[in-house]
Design a protein around this motif. Structure first.
Motif, PDB file in Angstrom:
ATOM      1  N   CYS A 283       0.839  -1.189   0.000  1.00  0.00           N
ATOM      2  CA  CYS A 283       0.000   0.000   0.000  1.00  0.00           C
ATOM      3  C   CYS A 283       0.878   1.244   0.000  1.00  0.00           C
ATOM      4  O   CYS A 283       2.105   1.172   0.152  1.00  0.00           O
ATOM      5  CB  CYS A 283      -0.932   0.013   1.218  1.00  0.00           C
ATOM      6  N   THR A 284       0.251   2.385  -0.192  1.00  0.00           N
ATOM      7  CA  THR A 284       0.895   3.680   0.012  1.00  0.00           C
ATOM      8  C   THR A 284       0.174   4.351   1.165  1.00  0.00           C
ATOM      9  O   THR A 284      -1.003   4.087   1.421  1.00  0.00           O
ATOM     10  CB  THR A 284       0.819   4.562  -1.245  1.00  0.00           C
ATOM     11  N   ALA A 285       0.863   5.246   1.868  1.00  0.00           N
ATOM     12  CA  ALA A 285       0.216   5.906   3.006  1.00  0.00           C
ATOM     13  C   ALA A 285       0.994   7.136   3.429  1.00  0.00           C
ATOM     14  O   ALA A 285       2.205   7.249   3.215  1.00  0.00           O
ATOM     15  CB  ALA A 285       0.084   4.944   4.186  1.00  0.00           C
ATOM     16  N   ILE A 286       0.248   8.060   4.030  1.00  0.00           N
ATOM     17  CA  ILE A 286       0.838   9.185   4.754  1.00  0.00           C
ATOM     18  C   ILE A 286       0.364   9.071   6.199  1.00  0.00           C
ATOM     19  O   ILE A 286      -0.829   8.897   6.458  1.00  0.00           O
ATOM     20  CB  ILE A 286       0.412  10.544   4.161  1.00  0.00           C
ATOM     21  N   PHE A 287       1.299   9.150   7.111  1.00  0.00           N
ATOM     22  CA  PHE A 287       0.973   9.136   8.536  1.00  0.00           C
ATOM     23  C   PHE A 287       1.546  10.399   9.160  1.00  0.00           C
ATOM     24  O   PHE A 287       2.684  10.799   8.865  1.00  0.00           O
ATOM     25  CB  PHE A 287       1.576   7.903   9.219  1.00  0.00           C
ATOM     26  N   GLY A 288       0.768  11.050  10.029  1.00  0.00           N
ATOM     27  CA  GLY A 288       1.254  12.287  10.626  1.00  0.00           C
ATOM     28  C   GLY A 288       0.711  12.534  12.014  1.00  0.00           C
ATOM     29  O   GLY A 288      -0.223  11.858  12.478  1.00  0.00           O
ATOM     30  N   VAL A 289       1.299  13.507  12.680  1.00  0.00           N
ATOM     31  CA  VAL A 289       0.893  13.917  14.024  1.00  0.00           C
ATOM     32  C   VAL A 289       0.605  15.419  14.002  1.00  0.00           C
ATOM     33  O   VAL A 289       1.383  16.207  13.444  1.00  0.00           O
ATOM     34  CB  VAL A 289       1.997  13.600  15.057  1.00  0.00           C
ATOM     35  N   LEU A 290      -0.519  15.809  14.599  1.00  0.00           N
ATOM     36  CA  LEU A 290      -0.928  17.200  14.704  1.00  0.00           C
ATOM     37  C   LEU A 290      -0.780  17.653  16.156  1.00  0.00           C
ATOM     38  O   LEU A 290      -1.167  16.939  17.088  1.00  0.00           O
ATOM     39  CB  LEU A 290      -2.391  17.374  14.284  1.00  0.00           C
ATOM     40  N   GLN A 291      -0.273  18.842  16.344  1.00  0.00           N
ATOM     41  CA  GLN A 291      -0.196  19.410  17.697  1.00  0.00           C
ATOM     42  C   GLN A 291      -0.686  20.856  17.646  1.00  0.00           C
ATOM     43  O   GLN A 291       0.051  21.778  17.302  1.00  0.00           O
ATOM     44  CB  GLN A 291       1.233  19.351  18.251  1.00  0.00           C
ATOM     45  N   PRO A 292      -1.980  21.036  17.982  1.00  0.00           N
ATOM     46  CA  PRO A 292      -2.502  22.406  18.012  1.00  0.00           C
ATOM     47  C   PRO A 292      -1.784  23.223  19.081  1.00  0.00           C
ATOM     48  O   PRO A 292      -1.492  22.735  20.174  1.00  0.00           O
ATOM     49  CB  PRO A 292      -3.983  22.200  18.373  1.00  0.00           C
ATOM     50  N   ASP A 293      -1.496  24.456  18.739  1.00  0.00           N
ATOM     51  CA  ASP A 293      -0.825  25.356  19.676  1.00  0.00           C
ATOM     52  C   ASP A 293      -1.575  26.682  19.654  1.00  0.00           C
ATOM     53  O   ASP A 293      -2.662  26.779  19.087  1.00  0.00           O
ATOM     54  CB  ASP A 293       0.641  25.531  19.278  1.00  0.00           C
ATOM     55  N   ASP A 294      -1.002  27.656  20.200  1.00  0.00           N
ATOM     56  CA  ASP A 294      -1.660  28.954  20.307  1.00  0.00           C
ATOM     57  C   ASP A 294      -1.815  29.599  18.928  1.00  0.00           C
ATOM     58  O   ASP A 294      -0.894  30.224  18.398  1.00  0.00           O
ATOM     59  CB  ASP A 294      -0.844  29.866  21.232  1.00  0.00           C
ATOM     60  N   GLY A 295      -2.998  29.393  18.310  1.00  0.00           N
ATOM     61  CA  GLY A 295      -3.289  30.029  17.026  1.00  0.00           C
ATOM     62  C   GLY A 295      -2.724  29.329  15.821  1.00  0.00           C
ATOM     63  O   GLY A 295      -2.880  29.828  14.695  1.00  0.00           O
TER      64      GLY A 295
END
Length: 425
Positions: A283-295
């Motif tokens: 397969c193909t894939a994109i994996f990521g992590v999000l970290q909301p911060d101030d704005g």
């Protein structure tokens, strides 16, 4: 020439011509009468009021009647069933009166055993030299074999129609089951992420086949969220099995190590070990992590052979977050994956998609839609957040028609859009 005394002399050999003509005329009359009486079809002649004046032996045998019971005593309609009489009065007789001839009309006659016998009837009015109608000559053909054939044909048609209805019902049930199974491979709905907006869309190319596209968004801890989007090679149950394995492997891997490269490496190991002894699956894939911060939102992602993510900026520009060199997942025991980082500001949107979108065929020459066309399209859309972009892309996919022949998954993520001045919600 040798002949016996019983032979018929030829003209000029002891018998005059008139006598010879009389013999042959007699033979022809006998032959014509025999043909009439024993013909394979029924014959009868009726007066203009329908009274039977003459009928042949064949038809009498079908009816099971004697000649004396019929000639001068019965009308043609007396030979018909109730339905046949009604049809004769409403259709057959008026047509015969108007045209002087009708051919191949299907009727039923009554036999002596009160049985219906299907026949085809042809009638013609015989007229005098002055054009006055004298009598009606009718030919009756046995249509029992034809009726049996038509009945069998009808039965076959009914069976085929029932089989078609059953097939459609089975297909509908199959499509319903496949839709339920397809939904089980995707999140029922995306979770609410504080300070962020998320939107997704899934296009199924065929309701008869399970697709291999997948995506997900889930929390890692109180401050970080993981996401992925991928595309399994192939379709059907085998692809669905890989999709399910990939989805749950990435979820489990993220809980142990949040590094995107490590998550894809774990998936590569699992797929390669699971399918290395049989037909290869990848397969193909994109994996990521999000970290909301101030704005803003910090993004850390990695790609394994997947199309690059696209960022729509609040200032109206759009560009790809390139991840070159990422290898297909599951092909080799050791694979290299490419990581990238980005910062999303209010109004920015990160778009992930499968190649069904960029490989759609467009225009009369069926050219590939392509990466550049997608970037241009995104640039022309107002930067109003993930949901607005997904809505615009959904319309784009619909415009491709039959040029969109592959499943397509879309996932858009970004900070909560800023409120437009003067607009209340």
């Amino acid at each position: 020439m040798c002949r016996t005394d019983q032979s018929v002399p030829e003209p000029g050999e002891g018998q005059d011509v008139d006598a010879t003509d009389a013999v042959f005329t007699s033979l022809l009359e006998d032959s014509a009468e025999e043909l009439y009486e024993q013909a394979p079809c029924g014959y009868l002649s009726t007066l203009m009021d329908g009274t039977i004046a003459k009928i042949n032996t064949t038809l009498l045998e079908w009816l099971g009647l004697e000649r004396s019971q019929v000639v001068g005593r019965m009308r043609f309609t007396d030979l018909l069933t109730v339905g046949g009489k009604l049809y004769h009065e409403t259709h057959f007789a008026p047509l015969l009166q108007m045209k002087g001839e009708v051919s191949g009309i299907a009727l039923d006659i009554k036999t002596a055993g009160k049985q219906r016998m299907p026949v085809l009837v042809t009638s013609k009015v015989k007229t005098s030299e002055d054009g006055d109608p004298l009598l009606i000559r009718t030919t009756v053909f046995d249509a029992r074999d034809r009726r049996a054939y038509e009945t069998e044909l009808l039965r076959g048609r009914q069976a085929a129609e029932e089989a078609r209805r059953q097939s459609e019902a089975d297909r509908a049930r199959l499509q319903e089951a496949l839709a339920v199974l397809q939904q089980s491979l995707l999140p029922a709905e995306l979770p609410a992420v504080p300070g962020m907006e998320a939107a997704s869309y899934y296009h199924t190319a065929s309701p008869d086949l399970l697709g291999g596209d997948f995506y997900d968004l889930f929390p890692l801890d109180a401050h970080r969220w993981a996401f992925f989007l991928g595309d399994v090679c192939g379709k059907g149950p085998q692809a669905a099995a890989v999709t399910s394995l990939a989805r749950y492997t990435l979820r489990a891997a993220a809980l142990h190590n949040t590094n995107p490269v490590n998550a894809l490496t774990t998936l590569n190991t699992v797929l390669h070990d699971r399918y290395t002894s049989g037909e290869g699956r990848y397969c193909t894939a994109i994996f990521g992590v999000l970290q909301p911060d101030d704005g803003h939102v910090e993004v850390h992602l990695a790609s394994g052979g997947h199309p690059s993510a696209l960022i729509q900026r609040a200032d109206g520009s759009s560009d790809y977050l390139h991840t070159p060199g990422g290898m297909l997942i599951g092909v080799l025991p050791k694979a290299t994956f490419t990581a990238a980082r980005a910062r999303l500001l209010p109004g920015d949107t990160l778009l992930l998609y499968t190649d069904g979108l960029t490989e759609a065929r467009t225009g009369p020459d069926r050219t590939l839609y392509g990466d550049e066309a997608l970037r241009t399209f995104t640039t022309t859309q107002p930067a109003q957040g993930p949901q607005a972009l997904i809505t615009a892309l959904t319309g784009l996919l619909a415009s491709f028609g039959d040029g969109l022949d592959d499943d397509t998954a879309l996932l858009a993520l970004g900070p909560t859009p800023l409120a437009t001045p003067g607009v209340t919600t």
